[in-house]
Design a protein around this motif. Structure first.
Motif, PDB file in Angstrom:
ATOM      1  N   ALA A 167       0.830  -1.206   0.000  1.00 25.31           N
ATOM      2  CA  ALA A 167       0.000   0.000   0.000  1.00 25.31           C
ATOM      3  C   ALA A 167       0.861   1.250   0.000  1.00 25.31           C
ATOM      4  N   VAL A 168       1.954   1.214   0.758  1.00 25.89           N
ATOM      5  CA  VAL A 168       2.872   2.361   0.787  1.00 25.89           C
ATOM      6  C   VAL A 168       3.472   2.599  -0.593  1.00 25.89           C
ATOM      7  N   MET A 169       3.915   1.546  -1.251  1.00 35.64           N
ATOM      8  CA  MET A 169       4.526   1.686  -2.576  1.00 35.64           C
ATOM      9  C   MET A 169       3.527   2.229  -3.593  1.00 35.64           C
ATOM     10  N   ALA A 170       2.328   1.654  -3.633  1.00 32.63           N
ATOM     11  CA  ALA A 170       1.333   2.055  -4.631  1.00 32.63           C
ATOM     12  C   ALA A 170       0.858   3.490  -4.391  1.00 32.63           C
ATOM     13  N   ALA A 171       0.539   3.820  -3.142  1.00 31.21           N
ATOM     14  CA  ALA A 171       0.055   5.165  -2.831  1.00 31.21           C
ATOM     15  C   ALA A 171       1.136   6.213  -3.074  1.00 31.21           C
ATOM     16  N   SER A 172       2.382   5.871  -2.771  1.00 30.68           N
ATOM     17  CA  SER A 172       3.478   6.810  -3.002  1.00 30.68           C
ATOM     18  C   SER A 172       3.703   7.045  -4.486  1.00 30.68           C
ATOM     19  N   LEU A 173       3.516   6.010  -5.284  1.00 27.09           N
ATOM     20  CA  LEU A 173       3.634   6.169  -6.732  1.00 27.09           C
ATOM     21  C   LEU A 173       2.546   7.108  -7.255  1.00 27.09           C
ATOM     22  N   ILE A 174       1.331   6.969  -6.732  1.00 28.55           N
ATOM     23  CA  ILE A 174       0.249   7.894  -7.092  1.00 28.55           C
ATOM     24  C   ILE A 174       0.616   9.314  -6.661  1.00 28.55           C
ATOM     25  N   GLY A 175       1.173   9.433  -5.453  1.00 27.01           N
ATOM     26  CA  GLY A 175       1.614  10.745  -4.977  1.00 27.01           C
ATOM     27  C   GLY A 175       2.672  11.359  -5.856  1.00 27.01           C
ATOM     28  N   LEU A 176       3.581  10.517  -6.361  1.00 28.37           N
ATOM     29  CA  LEU A 176       4.627  11.005  -7.269  1.00 28.37           C
ATOM     30  C   LEU A 176       4.026  11.580  -8.540  1.00 28.37           C
ATOM     31  N   SER A 233       9.585   7.296  -0.692  1.00 27.33           N
ATOM     32  CA  SER A 233       8.524   6.458  -0.117  1.00 27.33           C
ATOM     33  C   SER A 233       8.226   5.245  -0.989  1.00 27.33           C
ATOM     34  N   VAL A 234       8.422   5.381  -2.307  1.00 21.98           N
ATOM     35  CA  VAL A 234       8.232   4.239  -3.208  1.00 21.98           C
ATOM     36  C   VAL A 234       9.312   3.195  -2.978  1.00 21.98           C
ATOM     37  N   LEU A 235      10.544   3.653  -2.766  1.00 21.31           N
ATOM     38  CA  LEU A 235      11.688   2.735  -2.650  1.00 21.31           C
ATOM     39  C   LEU A 235      11.871   2.187  -1.236  1.00 21.31           C
ATOM     40  N   ALA A 236      11.418   2.915  -0.210  1.00 23.72           N
ATOM     41  CA  ALA A 236      11.654   2.498   1.176  1.00 23.72           C
ATOM     42  C   ALA A 236      11.132   1.096   1.487  1.00 23.72           C
ATOM     43  N   PRO A 237       9.926   0.695   1.004  1.00 26.27           N
ATOM     44  CA  PRO A 237       9.442  -0.662   1.313  1.00 26.27           C
ATOM     45  C   PRO A 237      10.334  -1.777   0.782  1.00 26.27           C
ATOM     46  N   ILE A 238      11.157  -1.489  -0.194  1.00 28.92           N
ATOM     47  CA  ILE A 238      12.082  -2.512  -0.706  1.00 28.92           C
ATOM     48  C   ILE A 238      13.003  -2.980   0.416  1.00 28.92           C
ATOM     49  N   PHE A 239      13.390  -2.028   1.288  1.00 23.58           N
ATOM     50  CA  PHE A 239      14.280  -2.359   2.398  1.00 23.58           C
ATOM     51  C   PHE A 239      13.510  -2.717   3.667  1.00 23.58           C
ATOM     52  N   GLY A 240      12.176  -2.554   3.628  1.00 21.55           N
ATOM     53  CA  GLY A 240      11.372  -2.859   4.801  1.00 21.55           C
ATOM     54  C   GLY A 240      11.000  -1.640   5.610  1.00 21.55           C
TER      55      GLY A 240
END
Length: 517
Positions: free
Chosen positions: A118-127, A297-304
């Motif tokens: 959800a963080v990745m998808a929403a951040s991409l929309i924000g971008l 915010s899009v990349l942060a979930p990659i690292f957890g």
């Protein structure tokens, strides 16, 4: 031969000053110490909510430190189209904690992978929508930015109070005199160093006070460094350690609301720090900062890790120290990356007593509010609704602080947005400024009593000429003994009398209720 104009332009922006390796390290560490408690709190809370083991929570914290450091480097140093190049520290945002806990608690919600997705998808929309936000600088006059900066400082004061009391409300010594006393000692040290120290010591007063406060805590048995040696010395970030992200529509929609709040708060922080260091922040620069925020915010979930945002407490540190260099904050970003790779360093910083942070936080967060008040002093309050806008916006921003449960009965999406005093004040200030100062159709010719009252002014030299007991009656000035005091006209000795309108008003009022001047 060097172009003089190019050489001069490199020194035009105060944030571009490079203080050298030693100063960058010292001031950068001060930034890390200021925000460390905040950046580790979110993964700690979410890790416990997700039922993770202590070791896995440790990995969440390390990931947040690592991601925050990378985000800080991107924001301060910048890449084409990314980074506002201002002294802003990035870290995990508190705005999404409640929403992410709700996702974790949803039956069949997908757990931590669903949160990360959800963080990745929403951040991409924000971008994708940052171009809209980057064009709103004209709707952020000093009145709006002053309201937001003041509210940032005021909303952070409960954090400082909680730190001063010990940080952990479940601890038996929470709110004890020992904890509050340690915070008070740290605060006194900050003030003494700021007053008596040299310019360098004054700028480092927060860091030095934390070090001295920690040493005092050790001598009193209030600091525990015994666990520093436990755990690995080095730990590389693990990619998708908690599983591949999963994407659920409901979770993504709820996180989109969080992203909107984050964009508002980051916009406010960028404009606030620009105001504090007195540098220009245009729509292009704001857009670059927001894009860096969303990309991180899009990349942060990659690292957890989770949504990244500017840390308001570090805006306060910039204000209180006067250190405007973005390279100082970039060095702080490197320290965060190092802490993410070296858990032992993180354990050392984590051992600093929370009460020590609380004593320093009172100065830091109070300075943010004071900076906002200074900005509000630039606002023209004469014959307009600006005073009402400022009063309503600050009051609206204080509601979640004065009554944390105020929005509990509201829909969750509404509560998510307005539970943040910063976003509440920002939305209200922007909306009221548009309503009264941009869309003037329907505005009354007779402004409210608050606005109308500001039109009547007296010059200082007129007031300074009055003595105690002087009063107006029937258009004449009398002293305390009832003797008439001559009032000179425009042609008498070259002096001008006070304007006739205020004099008549004063005389009219004094004839009914004579009072001291």
């Amino acid at each position: 031969m060097k172009n003089p104009s190019v050489a001069a332009s490199s020194h035009q922006r105060p944030e571009d000053e490079n203080l050298g390796i030693g100063a960058n390290l010292a001031y950068g560490l001060q930034h890390v110490l200021t925000m460390y408690g905040g950046i580790v709190a979110v993964p700690l809370i979410l890790g416990q909510a997700a039922g993770l083991s202590p070791a896995e929570i440790g990995l969440l914290i390390a990931a947040s430190l690592f991601a925050g450091g990378l985000a800080t480097l991107l924001q301060t140093l910048g890449l084409p189209f990314f980074g506002c190049q201002l002294p802003l520290v990035q870290g995990v945002s508190f705005a999404g904690v409640a929403t992410m806990i709700a996702i974790l608690g949803t039956q069949g919600g997908g757990g931590l992978p669903a949160v990360l997705g959800a963080v990745m998808a929403a951040s991409l929309i924000g971008l994708l929508i940052t171009p809209v936000f980057s064009r709103i600088t004209k709707f952020f006059p000093p009145m709006v930015t002053g309201v937001v900066i003041t509210t940032i400082g005021l909303t952070l004061m409960p954090v400082a109070a909680r730190w001063a009391m010990g940080g952990n409300s479940n601890a038996p010594d929470f709110g004890s005199m020992a904890n509050i006393g340690l915070a008070a000692v740290t605060l006194v040290i900050v003030l003494v160093l700021s007053k008596l120290g040299s310019a360098t010591i004054s700028r480092l007063s927060i860091l030095l006070a934390m070090v001295i406060g920690t040493l005092i805590a050790v001598s009193l048995g209030m600091a525990d460094f015994s666990k520093v040696s436990e755990g690995p010395m080095v730990a590389l970030p693990s990619i998708f350690h908690f599983g591949m992200p999963t994407f659920h529509v409901a979770a993504i929609i709820s996180m989109c609301i969080v992203i909107m709040v984050t964009l508002v708060e980051t916009s406010a922080d960028i404009l606030a720090v620009g105001e504090i260091i007195e540098t220009k922040v245009d729509s292009k620069r704001l857009g670059n900062g927001l894009r860096a925020d969303m990309l991180s915010s899009v990349l942060a979930p990659i690292f957890g890790s989770f949504t990244q945002s500017a840390f308001a407490q570090n805006v306060g540190l910039v204000a209180v120290t006067g250190v405007k260099s973005r390279y100082v904050v970039a060095t702080g970003g490197l320290i965060l990356v190092t802490l993410g790779l070296l858990p032992v360093m993180g354990r050392i910083v984590a051992a600093v007593p929370t009460s020590v942070l609380g004593g320093a936080g009172i100065v830091l967060f109070g300075t943010v509010a004071a900076s906002g008040i200074r900005t509000l002093a630039k606002v023209d309050y004469r014959n307009n609704m600006n005073l009402i806008i400022v009063a309503t916006s600050i009051g609206f921003g204080m509601l979640p602080i004065a009554a944390p449960s105020f929005y509990h009965a509201f829909p969750s999406w509404f509560a998510t947005i307005f539970h943040s005093g910063i976003s509440s004040a920002a939305i209200m200030a922007i909306g009221l400024n548009l309503l009264f100062n941009h869309f003037k159709t329907g505005n009354s010719d007779q402004q409210s009593v608050f606005a109308a009252a500001t039109e009547r002014t007296l010059r200082y030299q007129d007031i300074a000429a009055l003595n105690e007991g002087d009063y107006f009656q029937d258009g004449k000035l009398f002293d305390a003994e009832g003797n008439e005091v001559p009032v000179l006209g425009d042609d008498d000795h070259g002096h001008a009398a006070p304007s006739a309108k205020p004099a008549r008003n004063a005389a009219s009022e004094a004839s009914t209720h004579p009072s001291s001047a």
